[in-house]
Design a protein around this motif. Sequence first.
Motif, PDB file in Angstrom:
ATOM      1  N   VAL A 104       0.823  -1.212   0.000  1.00  0.00           N
ATOM      2  CA  VAL A 104       0.000   0.000   0.000  1.00  0.00           C
ATOM      3  C   VAL A 104       0.860   1.268   0.000  1.00  0.00           C
ATOM      4  O   VAL A 104       2.069   1.207   0.199  1.00  0.00           O
ATOM      5  N   GLU A 105       0.179   2.378  -0.184  1.00  0.00           N
ATOM      6  CA  GLU A 105       0.781   3.708  -0.080  1.00  0.00           C
ATOM      7  C   GLU A 105       1.943   3.907  -1.055  1.00  0.00           C
ATOM      8  O   GLU A 105       2.982   4.474  -0.707  1.00  0.00           O
ATOM      9  N   PHE A 106       1.769   3.459  -2.282  1.00  0.00           N
ATOM     10  CA  PHE A 106       2.807   3.650  -3.296  1.00  0.00           C
ATOM     11  C   PHE A 106       2.927   5.123  -3.645  1.00  0.00           C
ATOM     12  O   PHE A 106       1.934   5.841  -3.715  1.00  0.00           O
ATOM     13  N   ARG A 107       4.158   5.547  -3.850  1.00  0.00           N
ATOM     14  CA  ARG A 107       4.394   6.904  -4.329  1.00  0.00           C
ATOM     15  C   ARG A 107       5.728   6.944  -5.050  1.00  0.00           C
ATOM     16  O   ARG A 107       6.637   6.152  -4.757  1.00  0.00           O
ATOM     17  N   ASP A 108       5.834   7.836  -6.017  1.00  0.00           N
ATOM     18  CA  ASP A 108       7.074   7.998  -6.769  1.00  0.00           C
ATOM     19  C   ASP A 108       8.113   8.689  -5.900  1.00  0.00           C
ATOM     20  O   ASP A 108       7.785   9.608  -5.136  1.00  0.00           O
ATOM     21  N   VAL A 109       9.344   8.237  -6.005  1.00  0.00           N
ATOM     22  CA  VAL A 109      10.464   8.863  -5.314  1.00  0.00           C
ATOM     23  C   VAL A 109      11.652   8.930  -6.271  1.00  0.00           C
ATOM     24  O   VAL A 109      11.721   8.163  -7.230  1.00  0.00           O
ATOM     25  N   THR A 110      12.548   9.839  -5.996  1.00  0.00           N
ATOM     26  CA  THR A 110      13.812   9.912  -6.721  1.00  0.00           C
ATOM     27  C   THR A 110      14.912   9.989  -5.678  1.00  0.00           C
ATOM     28  O   THR A 110      14.895  10.858  -4.803  1.00  0.00           O
ATOM     29  N   VAL A 111      15.844   9.055  -5.773  1.00  0.00           N
ATOM     30  CA  VAL A 111      16.964   8.998  -4.843  1.00  0.00           C
ATOM     31  C   VAL A 111      18.238   8.755  -5.645  1.00  0.00           C
ATOM     32  O   VAL A 111      18.266   7.866  -6.503  1.00  0.00           O
ATOM     33  N   ALA A 112      19.259   9.542  -5.371  1.00  0.00           N
ATOM     34  CA  ALA A 112      20.550   9.398  -6.051  1.00  0.00           C
ATOM     35  C   ALA A 112      20.353   9.345  -7.572  1.00  0.00           C
ATOM     36  O   ALA A 112      20.918   8.495  -8.261  1.00  0.00           O
ATOM     37  N   ASP A 113      19.525  10.243  -8.088  1.00  0.00           N
ATOM     38  CA  ASP A 113      19.230  10.357  -9.519  1.00  0.00           C
ATOM     39  C   ASP A 113      18.552   9.128 -10.115  1.00  0.00           C
ATOM     40  O   ASP A 113      18.614   8.904 -11.316  1.00  0.00           O
ATOM     41  N   ARG A 114      17.918   8.297  -9.284  1.00  0.00           N
ATOM     42  CA  ARG A 114      17.176   7.127  -9.769  1.00  0.00           C
ATOM     43  C   ARG A 114      15.716   7.263  -9.361  1.00  0.00           C
ATOM     44  O   ARG A 114      15.405   7.572  -8.205  1.00  0.00           O
ATOM     45  N   LYS A 115      14.837   6.992 -10.286  1.00  0.00           N
ATOM     46  CA  LYS A 115      13.407   6.990  -9.983  1.00  0.00           C
ATOM     47  C   LYS A 115      13.022   5.633  -9.421  1.00  0.00           C
ATOM     48  O   LYS A 115      13.545   4.606  -9.847  1.00  0.00           O
ATOM     49  N   GLY A 116      12.123   5.658  -8.450  1.00  0.00           N
ATOM     50  CA  GLY A 116      11.653   4.426  -7.847  1.00  0.00           C
ATOM     51  C   GLY A 116      10.250   4.590  -7.309  1.00  0.00           C
ATOM     52  O   GLY A 116       9.622   5.636  -7.485  1.00  0.00           O
ATOM     53  N   ARG A 117       9.755   3.537  -6.662  1.00  0.00           N
ATOM     54  CA  ARG A 117       8.426   3.545  -6.049  1.00  0.00           C
ATOM     55  C   ARG A 117       8.569   3.133  -4.598  1.00  0.00           C
ATOM     56  O   ARG A 117       9.064   2.044  -4.299  1.00  0.00           O
ATOM     57  N   GLN A 118       8.162   4.006  -3.716  1.00  0.00           N
ATOM     58  CA  GLN A 118       8.163   3.724  -2.276  1.00  0.00           C
ATOM     59  C   GLN A 118       6.820   3.115  -1.915  1.00  0.00           C
ATOM     60  O   GLN A 118       5.792   3.478  -2.480  1.00  0.00           O
ATOM     61  N   PHE A 119       6.821   2.169  -0.964  1.00  0.00           N
ATOM     62  CA  PHE A 119       5.559   1.598  -0.494  1.00  0.00           C
ATOM     63  C   PHE A 119       5.721   1.036   0.908  1.00  0.00           C
ATOM     64  O   PHE A 119       6.823   0.919   1.433  1.00  0.00           O
ATOM     65  N   LYS A 120       4.581   0.702   1.497  1.00  0.00           N
ATOM     66  CA  LYS A 120       4.549   0.040   2.803  1.00  0.00           C
ATOM     67  C   LYS A 120       3.764  -1.253   2.656  1.00  0.00           C
ATOM     68  O   LYS A 120       3.092  -1.464   1.647  1.00  0.00           O
ATOM     69  N   VAL A 121       3.870  -2.081   3.672  1.00  0.00           N
ATOM     70  CA  VAL A 121       3.145  -3.348   3.706  1.00  0.00           C
ATOM     71  C   VAL A 121       2.170  -3.289   4.868  1.00  0.00           C
ATOM     72  O   VAL A 121       2.566  -2.992   6.001  1.00  0.00           O
ATOM     73  N   GLU A 122       0.885  -3.544   4.567  1.00  0.00           N
ATOM     74  CA  GLU A 122      -0.125  -3.529   5.628  1.00  0.00           C
ATOM     75  C   GLU A 122       0.194  -4.589   6.671  1.00  0.00           C
ATOM     76  O   GLU A 122       0.830  -5.588   6.385  1.00  0.00           O
ATOM     77  N   GLY A 123      -0.278  -4.349   7.883  1.00  0.00           N
ATOM     78  CA  GLY A 123      -0.108  -5.328   8.946  1.00  0.00           C
ATOM     79  C   GLY A 123       0.592  -4.735  10.144  1.00  0.00           C
ATOM     80  O   GLY A 123       0.813  -3.524  10.237  1.00  0.00           O
ATOM     81  N   ALA A 124       0.959  -5.608  11.045  1.00  0.00           N
ATOM     82  CA  ALA A 124       1.539  -5.201  12.321  1.00  0.00           C
ATOM     83  C   ALA A 124       2.826  -4.407  12.165  1.00  0.00           C
ATOM     84  O   ALA A 124       3.132  -3.540  12.980  1.00  0.00           O
ATOM     85  N   SER A 125       3.594  -4.684  11.124  1.00  0.00           N
ATOM     86  CA  SER A 125       4.881  -4.001  10.963  1.00  0.00           C
ATOM     87  C   SER A 125       4.792  -2.749  10.097  1.00  0.00           C
ATOM     88  O   SER A 125       5.810  -2.126   9.817  1.00  0.00           O
ATOM     89  N   LYS A 126       3.587  -2.347   9.683  1.00  0.00           N
ATOM     90  CA  LYS A 126       3.437  -1.226   8.752  1.00  0.00           C
ATOM     91  C   LYS A 126       4.149   0.042   9.205  1.00  0.00           C
ATOM     92  O   LYS A 126       4.729   0.756   8.396  1.00  0.00           O
ATOM     93  N   ASN A 127       4.135   0.319  10.496  1.00  0.00           N
ATOM     94  CA  ASN A 127       4.792   1.526  10.993  1.00  0.00           C
ATOM     95  C   ASN A 127       6.256   1.307  11.348  1.00  0.00           C
ATOM     96  O   ASN A 127       6.928   2.235  11.785  1.00  0.00           O
ATOM     97  N   LEU A 128       6.745   0.082  11.156  1.00  0.00           N
ATOM     98  CA  LEU A 128       8.145  -0.225  11.437  1.00  0.00           C
ATOM     99  C   LEU A 128       8.996  -0.282  10.180  1.00  0.00           C
ATOM    100  O   LEU A 128      10.215  -0.204  10.263  1.00  0.00           O
ATOM    101  N   ASP A 129       8.360  -0.473   9.014  1.00  0.00           N
ATOM    102  CA  ASP A 129       9.161  -0.645   7.804  1.00  0.00           C
ATOM    103  C   ASP A 129       8.708   0.248   6.660  1.00  0.00           C
ATOM    104  O   ASP A 129       7.624   0.815   6.677  1.00  0.00           O
TER     105      ASP A 129
END
Length: 174
Positions: A104-129
């Motif tokens: 969930v919560e996919f969003r575009d990011v750019t890091v070190a001149d590379r485009k990527g997709r940031q996301f999280k995983v639902e569940g107990a660890s969602k706020n940890l990772d």
Amino acid sequence: MGRRITLVLLSFLLASGAAACKEAPSVSSTTSTTVANVLFNPCVGIPDDAVRAAGVDPETEESGIGGVHQSGWEICSWDGPKYSITVYSTGRTVAEFESKPGNVEFRDVTVADRKGRQFKVEGASKNLDCNMLVPASQGVVQLAVMNLAGQDNLEDPCVILYRVSESIVPALPR
């Protein structure tokens, strides 16, 4: 060590859906010979200096999940005092990760001149990772940051991910 293995295994299973996904795709040459994609090996391809700059200890390196190789993946993880990082290399696509229930919560990011997709995983660890996918010629490389449970005053894992990515992403294949 046992808690770390459990957290890494949980993160891997939640993020990749390994049991529900197909094997890594193969490529065919012009002579119709099938050759498996050669995956980037993060344990070999990411220099110790980049690992240190990411805030984790190169001496804690672990290949696979709990030291066990996973078919269709190259996986490497390292521990730090407050978080661990894991780099997953696979022939899967960003679209496969985006269509997996629980990611969930996919969003575009750019890091070190590379485009990527940031996301999280639902569940107990969602706020940890927090996770990021970086497209590569082989498929994708996933970078995951996991705060260590039970620590006080934990930093937002996506803030850590962005900082960690500055040193790790330049070592990833294009």
